[in-house]
Scaffold this active site. Structure first.
Site, PDB file in Angstrom:
ATOM      1  N   LYS A  13      22.419   4.083  -4.005  1.00 48.59           N
ATOM      2  CA  LYS A  13      22.993   4.135  -2.649  1.00 48.59           C
ATOM      3  C   LYS A  13      21.909   4.394  -1.605  1.00 48.59           C
ATOM      4  CE  LYS A  13      25.940   7.516  -3.447  1.00 48.59           C
ATOM      5  NZ  LYS A  13      25.777   7.812  -4.884  1.00 48.59           N
ATOM      6  N   ARG A  88      33.772  11.817  -0.307  1.00 47.92           N
ATOM      7  CA  ARG A  88      33.718  11.920  -1.767  1.00 47.92           C
ATOM      8  C   ARG A  88      35.037  12.439  -2.322  1.00 47.92           C
ATOM      9  NH1 ARG A  88      27.608  12.572  -2.157  1.00 47.92           N
ATOM     10  NH2 ARG A  88      27.091  12.760  -4.338  1.00 47.92           N
ATOM     11  N   ARG A 127      13.855   9.879 -11.948  1.00 46.06           N
ATOM     12  CA  ARG A 127      13.622   9.707 -10.506  1.00 46.06           C
ATOM     13  C   ARG A 127      12.696  10.795  -9.963  1.00 46.06           C
ATOM     14  NH1 ARG A 127      18.853   8.868  -6.841  1.00 46.06           N
ATOM     15  NH2 ARG A 127      19.314  11.055  -7.169  1.00 46.06           N
ATOM     16  N   ARG A 160      14.132  16.283  -7.992  1.00 49.59           N
ATOM     17  CA  ARG A 160      15.202  17.074  -7.372  1.00 49.59           C
ATOM     18  C   ARG A 160      15.797  18.007  -8.417  1.00 49.59           C
ATOM     19  NH1 ARG A 160      19.272  12.945  -4.471  1.00 49.59           N
ATOM     20  NH2 ARG A 160      20.741  14.350  -5.433  1.00 49.59           N
ATOM     21  N   ARG A 171      27.272  15.681 -12.707  1.00 50.79           N
ATOM     22  CA  ARG A 171      27.542  14.984 -11.431  1.00 50.79           C
ATOM     23  C   ARG A 171      28.361  13.709 -11.673  1.00 50.79           C
ATOM     24  NH1 ARG A 171      21.700  14.343  -9.276  1.00 50.79           N
ATOM     25  NH2 ARG A 171      22.607  13.147  -7.574  1.00 50.79           N
TER      26      ARG A 171
HETATM   27  P1  AMP Z   1      23.727  12.990  -3.143  1.00 48.19           P
HETATM   28  O1  AMP Z   1      22.340  13.033  -2.615  1.00 48.19           O
HETATM   29  O2  AMP Z   1      24.645  12.114  -2.352  1.00 48.19           O
HETATM   30  O3  AMP Z   1      23.782  12.675  -4.624  1.00 48.19           O
HETATM   31  O4  AMP Z   1      24.328  14.475  -2.973  1.00 48.19           O
HETATM   32  C1  AMP Z   1      23.714  15.570  -3.586  1.00 48.19           C
HETATM   33  C2  AMP Z   1      24.661  16.749  -3.599  1.00 48.19           C
HETATM   34  O5  AMP Z   1      25.010  17.117  -2.246  1.00 48.19           O
HETATM   35  C3  AMP Z   1      25.987  16.527  -4.304  1.00 48.19           C
HETATM   36  O6  AMP Z   1      25.909  16.702  -5.710  1.00 48.19           O
HETATM   37  C4  AMP Z   1      26.846  17.634  -3.647  1.00 48.19           C
HETATM   38  O7  AMP Z   1      26.512  18.901  -4.161  1.00 48.19           O
HETATM   39  C5  AMP Z   1      26.360  17.585  -2.198  1.00 48.19           C
HETATM   40  N1  AMP Z   1      27.149  16.610  -1.396  1.00 48.19           N
HETATM   41  C6  AMP Z   1      26.692  15.483  -0.806  1.00 48.19           C
HETATM   42  N2  AMP Z   1      27.668  14.831  -0.175  1.00 48.19           N
HETATM   43  C7  AMP Z   1      28.794  15.565  -0.372  1.00 48.19           C
HETATM   44  C8  AMP Z   1      30.161  15.394  -0.008  1.00 48.19           C
HETATM   45  N3  AMP Z   1      30.574  14.328   0.709  1.00 48.19           N
HETATM   46  N4  AMP Z   1      31.037  16.359  -0.381  1.00 48.19           N
HETATM   47  C9  AMP Z   1      30.648  17.438  -1.080  1.00 48.19           C
HETATM   48  N5  AMP Z   1      29.386  17.635  -1.496  1.00 48.19           N
HETATM   49  C10 AMP Z   1      28.454  16.713  -1.151  1.00 48.19           C
END
Ligand code: AMP
Length: 219
Positions: A13, A88, A127, A160, A171
């Site tokens: 993404k 989400r 990654r 990360r 996740r």
């Molecule tokens: P990402 O970089 O999109 O994979 O997001 C990393 C982490 O940020 C996720 O595992 C959640 O802990 C938090 N996060 C990001 N977007 C959201 C969302 N829309 N709702 C809740 N937690 C989020």
């Protein structure tokens, strides 16, 4: 144009969103990046969110919705945006609907990237991310020219904390349980466009270009 980009962790993404931003000049908002920035700066939101990110859990809806509401007020996003990682959950999607209504906006398209779990785990656990500019690398598929150094800005590459195998598996489970139902939500609204996220970056980008290239912003 107002776009959402969805799909499980590791499906690409972020890479896709950066490409769309470069080509179509649609400003990119990643809630994950907003949280990571807040954590680095140790802001009150960062302090609230840190444990959730470390465990691979979703940050509670009220905190996330407020963050997005606040971000979308910024003048950079008044003409369009590409939301990556939000919504989400169904309550987040409903909150987004309210924000759209209040601003007289609509979502033009929801791009949904797809790939198998095994491939996603391999991709994410290899990654590496640049600490300085966020550029993404992979220990096998996209190595930097100099080990652990970003080709773009010379920043240090790191893994990360939530990109290790155990947290990634969690996740993916969270995605299946909480986010996948959103696909139906947007399918019913005739907005969902499925895209193969299992190919190379170039192949995946070509698919998105085919869809967006034919899209008329005045539709
Ligand atoms: P990402 O970089 O999109 O994979 O997001 C990393 C982490 O940020 C996720 O595992 C959640 O802990 C938090 N996060 C990001 N977007 C959201 C969302 N829309 N709702 C809740 N937690 C989020």
């Amino acid at each position: 144009m107002r776009l959402l980009i969805m799909g499980p962790p590791g499906v690409g993404k972020g890479t896709m969103a950066k490409h769309i931003n470069n080509v179509y000049h649609i400003p990119h908002i990643s809630t994950g990046e907003l949280y990571r920035e807040a954590i680095t700066k140790m802001t009150p939101i960062g302090k609230l969110a840190k444990d959730f990110l470390d465990r691979g859990e979703l940050v509670p809806d009220d905190i996330t919705v407020n963050l997005v509401k606040r971000t979308l007020k910024n003048e950079n996003y008044q003409k369009g945006f590409l939301l990556d990682g939000f919504p989400r959950t169904i309550p987040q999607a409903q909150a987004l609907d309210d924000i759209l209504k209040q601003n007289n906006w609509k979502i033009d398209m929801v791009l949904n990237l797809l790939a198998d779990d095994e491939l996603l785990i391999e991709r994410i656990s290899g990654r590496r991310t640049c600490k300085k500019c966020g550029e993404l690398y992979h220990i096998i598929n996209k190595k930097p020219k100099i080990r652990n150094i970003c080709d773009q800005c010379g920043g240090i590459l790191f893994q990360r904390p939530d990109d290790n195998r155990e947290t990634v598996a969690h996740r993916l489970k969270v995605y299946q349980e909480q986010t996948q139902s959103l696909l139906e939500y947007y399918h019913q609204r005739h907005l969902l466009r499925n895209i193969n996220g299992a190919g190379t970056i170039e192949e995946n980008i070509a698919e998105v270009e085919k869809i967006l290239g034919g899209f008329n912003d005045n539709d």
